[in-house]
Design an enzyme around this catalytic site. Structure first.
Site, PDB file in Angstrom:
ATOM      1  N   ASP A 133      -5.284   1.571  10.838  1.00 22.12           N
ATOM      2  CA  ASP A 133      -6.493   1.279  11.024  1.00 22.12           C
ATOM      3  C   ASP A 133      -6.685   1.074  12.655  1.00 22.12           C
ATOM      4  O   ASP A 133      -6.509   1.868  13.544  1.00 22.12           O
ATOM      5  CB  ASP A 133      -6.816   0.312  10.291  1.00 22.12           C
ATOM      6  CG  ASP A 133      -8.746   0.004  10.487  1.00 22.12           C
ATOM      7  OD1 ASP A 133      -9.343   0.928  10.924  1.00 22.12           O
ATOM      8  OD2 ASP A 133      -8.960  -1.161   9.752  1.00 22.12           O
TER       9      ASP A 133
ATOM     10  N   PHE B 126     -13.872   2.772   4.770  1.00 23.60           N
ATOM     11  CA  PHE B 126     -12.853   2.354   4.026  1.00 23.60           C
ATOM     12  C   PHE B 126     -12.314   3.212   2.634  1.00 23.60           C
ATOM     13  O   PHE B 126     -13.179   3.924   2.223  1.00 23.60           O
ATOM     14  CB  PHE B 126     -13.478   0.998   3.287  1.00 23.60           C
ATOM     15  CG  PHE B 126     -12.107  -0.116   3.000  1.00 23.60           C
ATOM     16  CD1 PHE B 126     -11.630  -0.783   3.881  1.00 23.60           C
ATOM     17  CD2 PHE B 126     -11.779  -0.182   1.736  1.00 23.60           C
ATOM     18  CE1 PHE B 126     -10.691  -1.602   3.617  1.00 23.60           C
ATOM     19  CE2 PHE B 126     -10.971  -0.945   1.251  1.00 23.60           C
ATOM     20  CZ  PHE B 126     -10.121  -1.656   2.258  1.00 23.60           C
TER      21      PHE B 126
ATOM     22  N   GLY C 117       0.642  -1.189   0.106  1.00 22.23           N
ATOM     23  CA  GLY C 117      -0.144   0.055  -0.020  1.00 22.23           C
ATOM     24  C   GLY C 117       0.905   1.331   0.109  1.00 22.23           C
ATOM     25  O   GLY C 117       0.419   2.369  -0.456  1.00 22.23           O
TER      26      GLY C 117
ATOM     27  N   ASP D 108      -5.939  -0.380  -1.594  1.00 19.00           N
ATOM     28  CA  ASP D 108      -6.724  -1.205  -2.472  1.00 19.00           C
ATOM     29  C   ASP D 108      -8.098  -1.703  -1.775  1.00 19.00           C
ATOM     30  O   ASP D 108      -8.104  -1.805  -0.650  1.00 19.00           O
ATOM     31  CB  ASP D 108      -5.959  -2.507  -3.018  1.00 19.00           C
ATOM     32  CG  ASP D 108      -5.666  -3.639  -1.648  1.00 19.00           C
ATOM     33  OD1 ASP D 108      -5.163  -3.002  -0.609  1.00 19.00           O
ATOM     34  OD2 ASP D 108      -6.217  -4.469  -1.667  1.00 19.00           O
TER      35      ASP D 108
ATOM     36  N   LYS E 205      -7.028   6.365  10.701  1.00 20.74           N
ATOM     37  CA  LYS E 205      -8.325   6.475  11.319  1.00 20.74           C
ATOM     38  C   LYS E 205      -8.178   6.269  12.859  1.00 20.74           C
ATOM     39  O   LYS E 205      -8.187   5.384  13.424  1.00 20.74           O
ATOM     40  CB  LYS E 205      -8.906   4.886  10.665  1.00 20.74           C
ATOM     41  CG  LYS E 205      -9.149   4.868   9.035  1.00 20.74           C
ATOM     42  CD  LYS E 205      -9.724   3.553   8.978  1.00 20.74           C
ATOM     43  CE  LYS E 205      -9.515   3.418   7.603  1.00 20.74           C
ATOM     44  NZ  LYS E 205     -10.278   2.143   7.229  1.00 20.74           N
TER      45      LYS E 205
HETATM   46  P1  IMP Z   1      -4.113  -2.369  10.949  1.00 20.71           P
HETATM   47  O1  IMP Z   1      -3.391  -3.187  11.185  1.00 20.71           O
HETATM   48  O2  IMP Z   1      -5.744  -2.431  11.554  1.00 20.71           O
HETATM   49  O3  IMP Z   1      -3.785  -0.906  11.478  1.00 20.71           O
HETATM   50  O4  IMP Z   1      -4.473  -2.073   9.488  1.00 20.71           O
HETATM   51  C1  IMP Z   1      -3.616  -1.502   8.551  1.00 20.71           C
HETATM   52  C2  IMP Z   1      -3.480  -2.296   7.200  1.00 20.71           C
HETATM   53  O5  IMP Z   1      -4.856  -2.478   6.669  1.00 20.71           O
HETATM   54  C3  IMP Z   1      -2.915  -1.223   6.159  1.00 20.71           C
HETATM   55  O6  IMP Z   1      -1.491  -1.315   5.982  1.00 20.71           O
HETATM   56  C4  IMP Z   1      -3.886  -1.460   5.028  1.00 20.71           C
HETATM   57  O7  IMP Z   1      -3.207  -2.633   4.147  1.00 20.71           O
HETATM   58  C5  IMP Z   1      -4.922  -2.196   5.648  1.00 20.71           C
HETATM   59  N1  IMP Z   1      -6.207  -1.170   5.539  1.00 20.71           N
HETATM   60  C6  IMP Z   1      -6.776  -0.580   6.525  1.00 20.71           C
HETATM   61  N2  IMP Z   1      -7.617   0.180   6.441  1.00 20.71           N
HETATM   62  C7  IMP Z   1      -7.812   0.439   5.088  1.00 20.71           C
HETATM   63  C8  IMP Z   1      -8.504   1.159   4.272  1.00 20.71           C
HETATM   64  O8  IMP Z   1      -9.386   1.951   4.414  1.00 20.71           O
HETATM   65  N3  IMP Z   1      -8.369   1.020   2.692  1.00 20.71           N
HETATM   66  C9  IMP Z   1      -7.445  -0.038   2.199  1.00 20.71           C
HETATM   67  N4  IMP Z   1      -6.646  -0.727   3.238  1.00 20.71           N
HETATM   68  C10 IMP Z   1      -6.776  -0.591   4.585  1.00 20.71           C
END
Ligand code: IMP
Length: 184
Positions: free
Chosen positions: A112, A161, A54, A168, A140
């Site tokens: 996230d 999202f 990403g 993606d 977020k």
């Molecule tokens: P976390 O581990 O919950 O912080 O999620 C982070 C990972 O989830 C990021 O590196 C993204 O690959 C994916 N991700 C989280 N939110 C989104 C979004 O809104 N769009 C696309 N990918 C996301």
């Protein structure tokens, strides 16, 4: 799975995304972050550790706007499976482990829950780097579950999202120049 572009909307498999952040706005903010990094790392040669897939657009723009010589390393992190929610488990694939004594800037697309970054930080700590800071394009904030110190943050966004500029939905939409947000 189909991806259809209707004027300004993006429709992927029945999910509709609206334009949210334009390419110009995104790149302007990234240039500001690059200036901060340049100032903070004056006289140093940090390692930019780019989290795939990403962060590719973000990292490219960020690194081109930092003038001192830097090192570039990559790390692949997988957590999402194919849909809108994190799987709750993060797999890391590191191509280099030579981080001892280095100043590292982890470059990530979006935080996230924070689980991915927390997992990465814990892994990096094992190599005893001199410093580790985070550069993230999108945060977020209301979803964040971990206590993370985020030094360079592009934009705080709502818990929705988003796709585009490297991000993606089920591997669709990474190549979009702008960032789009899901209509719910
Ligand atoms: P976390 O581990 O919950 O912080 O999620 C982070 C990972 O989830 C990021 O590196 C993204 O690959 C994916 N991700 C989280 N939110 C989104 C979004 O809104 N769009 C696309 N990918 C996301």
């Amino acid at each position: 799975m189909t991806a259809v572009f209707e004027k300004e909307l993006v429709n992927i498999d029945g999910k509709v995304f609206f334009p949210y952040l334009s390419n110009n706005v995104i790149r302007k903010r990234i240039r500001e972050l690059a200036s901060e990094i340049e100032r903070d790392y004056k006289g140093k040669n940090p390692v930019f550790l780019v989290v795939l897939k990403g962060a590719i657009f973000f990292a490219s723009e960020l690194m081109q706007n930092v003038s001192q010589p830097i090192f570039v390393e990559i790390l692949k992190a997988e957590s999402y499976g194919n849909r809108l929610e994190s799987s709750g488990k993060v797999n890391l694939f590191l191509t280099n482990r030579n981080f001892g004594g280095k100043d590292i800037v982890v470059v990530e697309d979006i935080i996230d829950t924070g689980l991915t970054i927390k997992t990465i930080m814990d892994e990096l700590a094992k190599f005893e780097p001199s410093s580790v800071e985070l550069a993230v394009l999108l945060l977020k904030k209301e979803k964040l579950k971990f206590n993370l110190s985020i030094k360079y943050c592009g934009f705080e966004i709502p818990d929705k999202f988003v796709i585009g500029f490297g991000l993606d939905f089920a591997e669709y939409g990474r190549n979009l120049k702008d960032i789009y947000i899901l209509k719910e």
